[in-house]
Design a protein around this motif. Structure first.
Motif, PDB file in Angstrom:
ATOM      1  N   LEU A  58     -40.787 -38.256 -49.481  1.00  0.00           N
ATOM      2  CA  LEU A  58     -42.156 -38.539 -49.021  1.00  0.00           C
ATOM      3  C   LEU A  58     -42.330 -40.013 -48.671  1.00  0.00           C
ATOM      4  CD1 LEU A  58     -45.183 -37.943 -48.608  1.00  0.00           C
ATOM      5  CD2 LEU A  58     -45.507 -38.413 -51.041  1.00  0.00           C
ATOM      6  N   ILE A  59     -41.872 -40.903 -49.545  1.00  0.00           N
ATOM      7  CA  ILE A  59     -42.107 -42.337 -49.313  1.00  0.00           C
ATOM      8  C   ILE A  59     -41.383 -42.788 -48.035  1.00  0.00           C
ATOM      9  CG2 ILE A  59     -41.709 -44.644 -50.288  1.00  0.00           C
ATOM     10  CD1 ILE A  59     -44.003 -42.978 -51.602  1.00  0.00           C
ATOM     11  N   GLY A  60     -40.176 -42.287 -47.846  1.00  0.00           N
ATOM     12  CA  GLY A  60     -39.437 -42.636 -46.634  1.00  0.00           C
ATOM     13  C   GLY A  60     -40.156 -42.157 -45.383  1.00  0.00           C
ATOM     14  N   ALA A  61     -40.668 -40.938 -45.447  1.00  0.00           N
ATOM     15  CA  ALA A  61     -41.351 -40.364 -44.280  1.00  0.00           C
ATOM     16  C   ALA A  61     -42.639 -41.119 -43.969  1.00  0.00           C
ATOM     17  CB  ALA A  61     -41.648 -38.884 -44.536  1.00  0.00           C
ATOM     18  N   VAL A  62     -43.389 -41.429 -45.020  1.00  0.00           N
ATOM     19  CA  VAL A  62     -44.661 -42.138 -44.837  1.00  0.00           C
ATOM     20  C   VAL A  62     -44.394 -43.545 -44.277  1.00  0.00           C
ATOM     21  CG1 VAL A  62     -46.420 -43.287 -46.247  1.00  0.00           C
ATOM     22  CG2 VAL A  62     -46.012 -40.844 -46.518  1.00  0.00           C
ATOM     23  N   ALA A  63     -43.345 -44.188 -44.800  1.00  0.00           N
ATOM     24  CA  ALA A  63     -43.006 -45.535 -44.323  1.00  0.00           C
ATOM     25  C   ALA A  63     -42.584 -45.487 -42.854  1.00  0.00           C
ATOM     26  CB  ALA A  63     -41.885 -46.118 -45.178  1.00  0.00           C
TER      27      ALA A  63
ATOM     28  N   ALA B  85     -32.240 -39.261 -32.058  1.00  0.00           N
ATOM     29  CA  ALA B  85     -31.952 -39.503 -33.479  1.00  0.00           C
ATOM     30  C   ALA B  85     -32.220 -40.975 -33.761  1.00  0.00           C
ATOM     31  CB  ALA B  85     -30.477 -39.191 -33.766  1.00  0.00           C
ATOM     32  N   PHE B  86     -32.821 -41.276 -34.916  1.00  0.00           N
ATOM     33  CA  PHE B  86     -33.060 -42.688 -35.256  1.00  0.00           C
ATOM     34  C   PHE B  86     -33.220 -42.889 -36.756  1.00  0.00           C
ATOM     35  CE2 PHE B  86     -37.781 -42.170 -35.405  1.00  0.00           C
ATOM     36  CZ  PHE B  86     -37.923 -41.010 -34.648  1.00  0.00           C
ATOM     37  N   SER B  87     -33.204 -44.187 -37.157  1.00  0.00           N
ATOM     38  CA  SER B  87     -33.216 -44.572 -38.575  1.00  0.00           C
ATOM     39  C   SER B  87     -34.419 -45.449 -38.870  1.00  0.00           C
ATOM     40  CB  SER B  87     -31.995 -45.434 -38.919  1.00  0.00           C
ATOM     41  OG  SER B  87     -30.805 -44.750 -38.697  1.00  0.00           O
ATOM     42  N   ALA B  88     -35.081 -45.208 -39.993  1.00  0.00           N
ATOM     43  CA  ALA B  88     -36.241 -46.028 -40.367  1.00  0.00           C
ATOM     44  C   ALA B  88     -35.835 -47.449 -40.758  1.00  0.00           C
ATOM     45  CB  ALA B  88     -36.979 -45.360 -41.518  1.00  0.00           C
ATOM     46  N   HIS B  89     -34.626 -47.600 -41.346  1.00  0.00           N
ATOM     47  CA  HIS B  89     -34.282 -48.948 -41.826  1.00  0.00           C
ATOM     48  C   HIS B  89     -33.978 -49.904 -40.681  1.00  0.00           C
ATOM     49  CE1 HIS B  89     -29.849 -49.026 -41.214  1.00  0.00           C
ATOM     50  NE2 HIS B  89     -30.033 -47.721 -41.167  1.00  0.00           N
ATOM     51  N   LYS B  90     -33.854 -49.384 -39.466  1.00  0.00           N
ATOM     52  CA  LYS B  90     -33.713 -50.275 -38.310  1.00  0.00           C
ATOM     53  C   LYS B  90     -35.057 -50.425 -37.595  1.00  0.00           C
ATOM     54  CE  LYS B  90     -28.972 -48.818 -37.399  1.00  0.00           C
ATOM     55  NZ  LYS B  90     -28.121 -49.918 -37.852  1.00  0.00           N
ATOM     56  N   LEU B  91     -36.061 -49.745 -38.099  1.00  0.00           N
ATOM     57  CA  LEU B  91     -37.392 -49.731 -37.477  1.00  0.00           C
ATOM     58  C   LEU B  91     -38.419 -50.327 -38.430  1.00  0.00           C
ATOM     59  CD1 LEU B  91     -38.061 -46.280 -35.753  1.00  0.00           C
ATOM     60  CD2 LEU B  91     -38.028 -48.528 -34.700  1.00  0.00           C
ATOM     61  N   TYR B  92     -38.002 -51.273 -39.248  1.00  0.00           N
ATOM     62  CA  TYR B  92     -38.924 -52.004 -40.122  1.00  0.00           C
ATOM     63  C   TYR B  92     -39.527 -51.128 -41.219  1.00  0.00           C
ATOM     64  CZ  TYR B  92     -38.329 -55.145 -36.200  1.00  0.00           C
ATOM     65  OH  TYR B  92     -37.770 -55.933 -35.220  1.00  0.00           O
ATOM     66  N   ALA B  93     -38.801 -50.094 -41.627  1.00  0.00           N
ATOM     67  CA  ALA B  93     -39.308 -49.207 -42.683  1.00  0.00           C
ATOM     68  C   ALA B  93     -38.157 -48.761 -43.582  1.00  0.00           C
ATOM     69  CB  ALA B  93     -40.009 -48.002 -42.048  1.00  0.00           C
ATOM     70  N   PRO B  94     -37.547 -49.709 -44.316  1.00  0.00           N
ATOM     71  CA  PRO B  94     -36.320 -49.376 -45.064  1.00  0.00           C
ATOM     72  C   PRO B  94     -36.573 -48.598 -46.358  1.00  0.00           C
ATOM     73  CG  PRO B  94     -36.899 -51.681 -45.404  1.00  0.00           C
ATOM     74  CD  PRO B  94     -37.920 -51.129 -44.460  1.00  0.00           C
ATOM     75  N   TYR B  95     -37.007 -47.378 -46.230  1.00  0.00           N
ATOM     76  CA  TYR B  95     -37.282 -46.555 -47.417  1.00  0.00           C
ATOM     77  C   TYR B  95     -36.498 -45.238 -47.372  1.00  0.00           C
ATOM     78  CZ  TYR B  95     -41.040 -49.888 -48.326  1.00  0.00           C
ATOM     79  OH  TYR B  95     -41.745 -51.034 -48.578  1.00  0.00           O
ATOM     80  N   GLY B  96     -35.364 -45.247 -46.669  1.00  0.00           N
ATOM     81  CA  GLY B  96     -34.420 -44.141 -46.806  1.00  0.00           C
ATOM     82  C   GLY B  96     -34.627 -42.928 -45.925  1.00  0.00           C
ATOM     83  N   ALA B  97     -35.400 -43.061 -44.854  1.00  0.00           N
ATOM     84  CA  ALA B  97     -35.598 -41.887 -43.983  1.00  0.00           C
ATOM     85  C   ALA B  97     -35.010 -42.124 -42.588  1.00  0.00           C
ATOM     86  CB  ALA B  97     -37.073 -41.545 -43.872  1.00  0.00           C
TER      87      ALA B  97
ATOM     88  N   ARG C 172     -48.658 -49.643 -46.879  1.00  0.00           N
ATOM     89  CA  ARG C 172     -48.885 -48.196 -46.806  1.00  0.00           C
ATOM     90  C   ARG C 172     -48.167 -47.488 -47.978  1.00  0.00           C
ATOM     91  NH1 ARG C 172     -51.839 -43.847 -45.367  1.00  0.00           N
ATOM     92  NH2 ARG C 172     -50.584 -42.153 -44.545  1.00  0.00           N
ATOM     93  N   VAL C 173     -46.948 -47.929 -48.238  1.00  0.00           N
ATOM     94  CA  VAL C 173     -46.186 -47.343 -49.350  1.00  0.00           C
ATOM     95  C   VAL C 173     -46.936 -47.584 -50.667  1.00  0.00           C
ATOM     96  CG1 VAL C 173     -44.065 -47.631 -50.708  1.00  0.00           C
ATOM     97  CG2 VAL C 173     -43.940 -47.408 -48.216  1.00  0.00           C
ATOM     98  N   ALA C 174     -47.449 -48.799 -50.842  1.00  0.00           N
ATOM     99  CA  ALA C 174     -48.183 -49.114 -52.081  1.00  0.00           C
ATOM    100  C   ALA C 174     -49.443 -48.249 -52.190  1.00  0.00           C
ATOM    101  CB  ALA C 174     -48.541 -50.595 -52.105  1.00  0.00           C
TER     102      ALA C 174
END
Ligand code: PMP
Length: 448
Positions: free
Chosen positions: A278-283, A219-231, A51-53
């Motif tokens: 944007l990339i973090g949110a989309v991921a 509250a939650f983190s993307a990098h613990k949810l298989y989306a390590p792009y900083g959101a 998706r990021v690509a």
């Protein structure tokens, strides 16, 4: 004997990037890395990376710019917000604020909470430190050895004093255990307090609904949810967030700025000063939508099998003790912590990495008050299982520990500046431009 789930079954459930990465061992052989540290950070789901690509060629400024790509990017950002809100089953009038991670989300909420806060001593520092210094005050309830006893202590405290918020973990990052959220929410609401759920661990393992739990914030983190792009995200009731000061003063957070005063935005923009990620949110949104589409039973079964295998394996080894918060807690998520008698956790973790290709976490897991109460002042080892974990990963850990107990230790490990490392480490480096050496963790490991 088949080791369930196999690599193929895991790949069928949801492939991750790097699920078959090979790492060198000190004896010169190579093995597939067994990542048993998803509780710290998970790899990216392949669908998230794809998706990021897909989005990258359309990347341009968000909320700024009339260009076509800016309009596409702004639309993608706002659609991501909607997907993230749907993932936690937000109410219509909840706000979804895109942040950097859970720590950021909780600090943001802390900046707007208008009264006293109640926390228990089991929390990760991210859900502890912002409250420890809360200007309106905090009460820290020391948990008891049972769920029932801890709930009683929370209730007694709520009866005695007025609180604005109860901030509670959805699942412990140390033991995977949790208090029943519905009970916490019911008792808090009965006494006029709102509830923040620290979902950093919970959401990678279980469905969560703001509507069903009636919790006020998550509250939650993307990098613990298989989306390590900083959101990350904070989702919940709008009123405090709209009334509180802007969390990040700057462009985008304002309606009008004069020399001496400013009119601030309401809604998410108020707290998302600066150019959005944007990339973090989309991921994050892609991960949310993918996890929401998983067969819930298959997901739960996958984890249950792995956790049971892990617990049985650990319990079969002499000297291993699994830490528990509450003897009566139900269905912990796939995170657990153990110690091995007379063994420094850092030494064991270094051995498991160098001789078995295993990634585990050692230390105090950013939960110093809890580790002190559990009488683990020197820390412990944490193992976590999730979507990308195989039965072989778990069995390799158990076999590695057995070999350790049997004295089959090939390397020479030294304690330097409080951290264990392998002496004469000749493992080759991966061919990544700019990578000159493995991290000499001494001085770099800031998250004990
Ligand atoms: N809460 C819990 C329960 C956690 O496990 C973590 C991360 N270990 C955090 C909060 C903080 O998350 P982050 O580092 O992504 O801000």
């Amino acid at each position: 004997m088949t080791l369930t789930p196999t690599r193929t079954e895991v790949e069928a459930l949801l492939p991750v990037v790097g699920g078959d990465t090979q790492v060198p061992l000190l004896d010169g052989s190579w093995v597939t890395y067994a990542n048993l540290d998803g509780a710290a950070s998970t790899p990216a789901l392949q669908v998230v990376a794809d998706r990021v690509a897909d989005v990258m060629p359309w990347y341009a400024s968000v909320h700024r710019g009339a260009g076509y790509l800016s309009q596409v990017s702004t639309a993608l950002y706002e659609e991501a917000r909607t997907e993230i809100a749907a993932f936690v089953d937000a109410r219509e009038d909840d706000l979804t604020i895109i942040t950097r991670n859970t720590t950021d989300s909780i600090n943001l909420l802390a900046s707007v909470v208008p009264g006293k806060v109640l926390v228990i001593d089991v929390e990760h520092h991210a859900n502890f430190l912002p409250w420890q210094s809360h200007p309106q005050g905090v009460t820290i309830v020391v948990g008891s050895a049972t769920v029932a006893g801890t709930l009683d202590r929370i209730e007694a405290e709520l009866e005695g004093e007025t609180y604005a918020l109860v901030a509670i973990t959805g699942a412990s990052n140390v033991t995977g255990e949790a208090l029943p959220l519905d009970r916490v929410v019911a008792v808090a609401h009965q006494h006029g307090a709102r509830v923040l759920v620290d979902g950093a661990q919970l959401l990678a393992h279980r469905r969560f609904s703001l509507r069903e739990t009636d919790a006020d914030y998550v509250a939650f983190s993307a990098h613990k949810l298989y989306a390590p792009y900083g959101a990350g995200a904070l989702v919940g009731r709008a009123d405090w967030l709209d009334a509180g000061p802007a969390y990040l003063s700057g462009g985008g957070a304002v309606r009008q700025v004069h020399l001496r005063d400013t009119t601030w935005q309401a809604g998410p923009a108020r707290h998302e000063g600066g150019t959005p990620n944007l990339i973090g949110a989309v991921a994050l949104a892609a991960a949310c939508t993918t996890l929401a589409g998983l067969d819930e039973q298959a997901w739960a079964e996958h984890e249950r099998v792995l956790r049971e295998r892990l617990v049985a394996g650990l319990e079969s080894i002499e000297g291993v003790r699994i830490a528990r918060l509450w003897v009566d807690s139900e269905e912990p998520v796939g995170v657990l912590t153990f110690t091995m008698e007379d063994t420094e956790p850092g030494y064991l973790a270094a051995y498991l990495a160098a001789e078995h290709g295993l990634g585990v976490r050692d230390g105090r897991f950013c939960a110093h008050p809890l580790l002190a109460r559990l009488d683990l002042p020197l820390g412990a080892i944490r193992v976590s299982v999730g979507l990308a974990t195989t039965g072989e990963d778990v069995d390799r850990l158990v076999a590695g520990l057995r070999a350790f107990v049997a004295g089959q230790i090939k390397g020479d490990y030294r304690l330097v500046d409080g951290l264990w490392h392998l002496e004469n480490d000749s493992r080759p480096l991966p061919q990544i431009d700019g990578l000159l050496a493995l991290a000499d963790t001494a001085g770099l490991c800031t998250s004990d």
